[in-house]
Design a protein around this motif. Structure first.
Motif, PDB file in Angstrom:
ATOM      1  N   ARG A  61      -5.841   5.672  -4.752  1.00  0.00           N
ATOM      2  CA  ARG A  61      -4.857   6.266  -3.844  1.00  0.00           C
ATOM      3  C   ARG A  61      -5.431   6.442  -2.442  1.00  0.00           C
ATOM      4  O   ARG A  61      -4.765   6.154  -1.433  1.00  0.00           O
ATOM      5  CB  ARG A  61      -4.415   7.617  -4.416  1.00  0.00           C
ATOM      6  CG  ARG A  61      -3.105   8.121  -3.863  1.00  0.00           C
ATOM      7  CD  ARG A  61      -3.295   9.155  -2.781  1.00  0.00           C
ATOM      8  NE  ARG A  61      -4.180  10.213  -3.216  1.00  0.00           N
ATOM      9  CZ  ARG A  61      -4.918  10.929  -2.378  1.00  0.00           C
ATOM     10  NH1 ARG A  61      -4.903  10.685  -1.091  1.00  0.00           N
ATOM     11  NH2 ARG A  61      -5.715  11.878  -2.830  1.00  0.00           N
ATOM     12  N   ILE A  62      -6.695   6.837  -2.343  1.00  0.00           N
ATOM     13  CA  ILE A  62      -7.326   6.979  -1.028  1.00  0.00           C
ATOM     14  C   ILE A  62      -7.508   5.614  -0.379  1.00  0.00           C
ATOM     15  O   ILE A  62      -7.354   5.465   0.840  1.00  0.00           O
ATOM     16  CB  ILE A  62      -8.675   7.719  -1.149  1.00  0.00           C
ATOM     17  CG1 ILE A  62      -8.437   9.168  -1.586  1.00  0.00           C
ATOM     18  CG2 ILE A  62      -9.427   7.690   0.176  1.00  0.00           C
ATOM     19  CD1 ILE A  62      -9.707   9.958  -1.845  1.00  0.00           C
ATOM     20  N   VAL A 119      -7.456  11.725   5.162  1.00  0.00           N
ATOM     21  CA  VAL A 119      -8.235  11.752   3.913  1.00  0.00           C
ATOM     22  C   VAL A 119      -9.662  12.239   4.110  1.00  0.00           C
ATOM     23  O   VAL A 119     -10.414  12.327   3.136  1.00  0.00           O
ATOM     24  CB  VAL A 119      -8.254  10.351   3.256  1.00  0.00           C
ATOM     25  CG1 VAL A 119      -6.854   9.925   2.852  1.00  0.00           C
ATOM     26  CG2 VAL A 119      -8.893   9.320   4.180  1.00  0.00           C
ATOM     27  N   ARG A 133       0.517   3.892  -2.951  1.00  0.00           N
ATOM     28  CA  ARG A 133       0.106   5.269  -2.663  1.00  0.00           C
ATOM     29  C   ARG A 133       1.070   6.271  -3.289  1.00  0.00           C
ATOM     30  O   ARG A 133       0.655   7.268  -3.887  1.00  0.00           O
ATOM     31  CB  ARG A 133       0.038   5.447  -1.153  1.00  0.00           C
ATOM     32  CG  ARG A 133      -0.453   6.810  -0.617  1.00  0.00           C
ATOM     33  CD  ARG A 133       0.674   7.816  -0.438  1.00  0.00           C
ATOM     34  NE  ARG A 133       1.858   7.276   0.188  1.00  0.00           N
ATOM     35  CZ  ARG A 133       2.032   7.160   1.505  1.00  0.00           C
ATOM     36  NH1 ARG A 133       1.085   7.547   2.333  1.00  0.00           N
ATOM     37  NH2 ARG A 133       3.174   6.661   1.985  1.00  0.00           N
ATOM     38  N   ASP A 134       2.355   5.991  -3.172  1.00  0.00           N
ATOM     39  CA  ASP A 134       3.363   6.919  -3.692  1.00  0.00           C
ATOM     40  C   ASP A 134       3.289   7.029  -5.220  1.00  0.00           C
ATOM     41  O   ASP A 134       3.360   8.127  -5.780  1.00  0.00           O
ATOM     42  CB  ASP A 134       4.759   6.482  -3.267  1.00  0.00           C
ATOM     43  CG  ASP A 134       4.981   6.625  -1.763  1.00  0.00           C
ATOM     44  OD1 ASP A 134       4.173   7.320  -1.107  1.00  0.00           O
ATOM     45  OD2 ASP A 134       5.945   6.025  -1.246  1.00  0.00           O
ATOM     46  N   GLU A 162      -4.390   4.798   1.250  1.00  0.00           N
ATOM     47  CA  GLU A 162      -4.257   5.591   2.481  1.00  0.00           C
ATOM     48  C   GLU A 162      -5.071   4.977   3.615  1.00  0.00           C
ATOM     49  O   GLU A 162      -4.587   4.873   4.755  1.00  0.00           O
ATOM     50  CB  GLU A 162      -4.723   7.032   2.223  1.00  0.00           C
ATOM     51  CG  GLU A 162      -3.903   7.806   1.216  1.00  0.00           C
ATOM     52  CD  GLU A 162      -2.668   8.443   1.821  1.00  0.00           C
ATOM     53  OE1 GLU A 162      -2.257   8.051   2.935  1.00  0.00           O
ATOM     54  OE2 GLU A 162      -2.103   9.348   1.161  1.00  0.00           O
ATOM     55  N   SER A 190       0.080   8.775  -6.286  1.00  0.00           N
ATOM     56  CA  SER A 190       0.200  10.211  -6.007  1.00  0.00           C
ATOM     57  C   SER A 190       1.040  10.897  -7.081  1.00  0.00           C
ATOM     58  O   SER A 190       0.734  12.020  -7.505  1.00  0.00           O
ATOM     59  CB  SER A 190       0.826  10.436  -4.633  1.00  0.00           C
ATOM     60  OG  SER A 190      -0.019   9.948  -3.601  1.00  0.00           O
ATOM     61  N   TYR A 240       0.800  -1.218   0.000  1.00  0.00           N
ATOM     62  CA  TYR A 240       0.000   0.000   0.000  1.00  0.00           C
ATOM     63  C   TYR A 240       0.840   1.278   0.000  1.00  0.00           C
ATOM     64  O   TYR A 240       0.450   2.276  -0.616  1.00  0.00           O
ATOM     65  CB  TYR A 240      -0.944  -0.009   1.200  1.00  0.00           C
ATOM     66  CG  TYR A 240      -1.827  -1.231   1.232  1.00  0.00           C
ATOM     67  CD1 TYR A 240      -2.568  -1.593   0.111  1.00  0.00           C
ATOM     68  CD2 TYR A 240      -1.901  -2.048   2.370  1.00  0.00           C
ATOM     69  CE1 TYR A 240      -3.366  -2.730   0.117  1.00  0.00           C
ATOM     70  CE2 TYR A 240      -2.701  -3.183   2.387  1.00  0.00           C
ATOM     71  CZ  TYR A 240      -3.429  -3.526   1.261  1.00  0.00           C
ATOM     72  OH  TYR A 240      -4.215  -4.640   1.267  1.00  0.00           O
ATOM     73  N   GLU A 241       1.977   1.244   0.650  1.00  0.00           N
ATOM     74  CA  GLU A 241       2.780   2.463   0.712  1.00  0.00           C
ATOM     75  C   GLU A 241       3.357   2.815  -0.649  1.00  0.00           C
ATOM     76  O   GLU A 241       3.260   3.970  -1.106  1.00  0.00           O
ATOM     77  CB  GLU A 241       3.893   2.314   1.742  1.00  0.00           C
ATOM     78  CG  GLU A 241       4.643   3.618   1.990  1.00  0.00           C
ATOM     79  CD  GLU A 241       5.509   3.551   3.241  1.00  0.00           C
ATOM     80  OE1 GLU A 241       6.228   4.541   3.486  1.00  0.00           O
ATOM     81  OE2 GLU A 241       5.467   2.533   3.953  1.00  0.00           O
ATOM     82  N   HIS A 277      -4.456   5.856   7.504  1.00  0.00           N
ATOM     83  CA  HIS A 277      -4.437   7.323   7.458  1.00  0.00           C
ATOM     84  C   HIS A 277      -5.864   7.872   7.333  1.00  0.00           C
ATOM     85  O   HIS A 277      -6.173   8.629   6.417  1.00  0.00           O
ATOM     86  CB  HIS A 277      -3.578   7.801   6.295  1.00  0.00           C
ATOM     87  CG  HIS A 277      -2.170   7.318   6.358  1.00  0.00           C
ATOM     88  ND1 HIS A 277      -1.312   7.329   5.282  1.00  0.00           N
ATOM     89  CD2 HIS A 277      -1.445   6.793   7.385  1.00  0.00           C
ATOM     90  CE1 HIS A 277      -0.132   6.838   5.635  1.00  0.00           C
ATOM     91  NE2 HIS A 277      -0.193   6.500   6.906  1.00  0.00           N
TER      92      HIS A 277
END
Length: 249
Positions: free
Chosen positions: A156-157, A169, A114-115, A160, A118, A110-111, A165
């Motif tokens: 992307r959300i 969001v 996400r990057d 997160e 983004s 997931y990290e 996170h």
């Protein structure tokens, strides 16, 4: 582009070619985009004039930047083809980042997902082709780009949320549900972000707003999935805590 091409039709030709780099765009498609169902008798000749202007533009850009001359816009049956370096083409770079980010999301990374997602979204600069007057062929392509941006934003959300996170969001999701009140996937994530942040009443209020929208505007009831999420929140079912429902978004 705005400083070099001021007439709308040459800009539309360039947009058609830029959206399909490395693939020939037919003369018939370009004429249809420019004049729809009523092309003038001089359409083919006029199109050739626009192509000549574009070729001069590319040569001028190369000279201004001390780059070696090369044929960027070539004639290729059944029309014309734009040869560009994919690394320097925003749409190609965007699609590559999205494909990598989506694959990593499916793998549970997931990290990194996400990057990358983004970075893909960071390539956007406002509405796509906002300086072009779309015709019958460009318009659906522009809509498709907007839909892609929304889908990538959702992915992307999701990454997160899976990273925990939830607070970060909430504001973004609030804006999205305001812009897309009938979008179930966004609403589900909004409810989850609120619930995971300890805001049960706000999560339930989001559900009631969604139910009101679909009932009054569409004459429908919320789907079993989102109703199930509401019930899971009311009963503190582990499904809501585990984000399992995202597997069906």
């Amino acid at each position: 582009m705005a400083d070099i091409l001021t007439a709308p039709k040459p800009r539309s030709v360039l947009a058609m070619l830029m959206l399909q780099p490395g693939r020939a765009v037919s003369t018939a498609s370009l004429i249809q985009e420019l004049w729809d169902e009523s092309p003038p008798r001089s359409a083919a000749t006029t199109l050739q004039t626009y192509i000549l202007k574009l070729r001069r533009m590319f040569r001028g850009i190369a000279q201004a930047n001390n780059l070696p001359p090369r044929e960027v816009l070539v004639t290729r049956v059944p029309g014309y083809l734009l040869q560009v370096d994919s690394a320097a083409h925003d749409l190609s770079a965007y699609e590559s980042l999205v494909a990598q980010g989506q694959a990593l999301l499916a793998q549970g990374d997931y990290e990194r997902s996400r990057d990358l997602l983004s970075r893909a979204l960071g390539l956007w600069r406002g509405a796509p082709l906002s300086d072009v007057r779309p015709g019958p062929l460009l318009y659906p392509q522009i809509c498709g780009l907007e839909e892609s941006r929304l889908t990538v934003t959702e992915m992307r959300i999701e990454a997160e949320l899976r990273l925990g996170h939830h607070h970060a969001v909430q504001r973004e999701l609030a804006v999205l549900v305001g812009s897309h009140p009938f979008h179930e996937g966004i609403r589900v994530m909004h409810m989850l972000a609120l619930f995971q942040s300890g805001r049960l009443s706000a999560a339930l209020e989001s559900f009631h707003q969604y139910r009101h929208h679909v009932a009054t505007e569409l004459g429908l009831e919320p789907s079993p999935r989102i109703r199930g999420l509401q019930q899971a929140m009311l009963s503190f079912d582990p499904m809501a805590d585990s984000l399992a429902i995202l597997d069906r978004v």
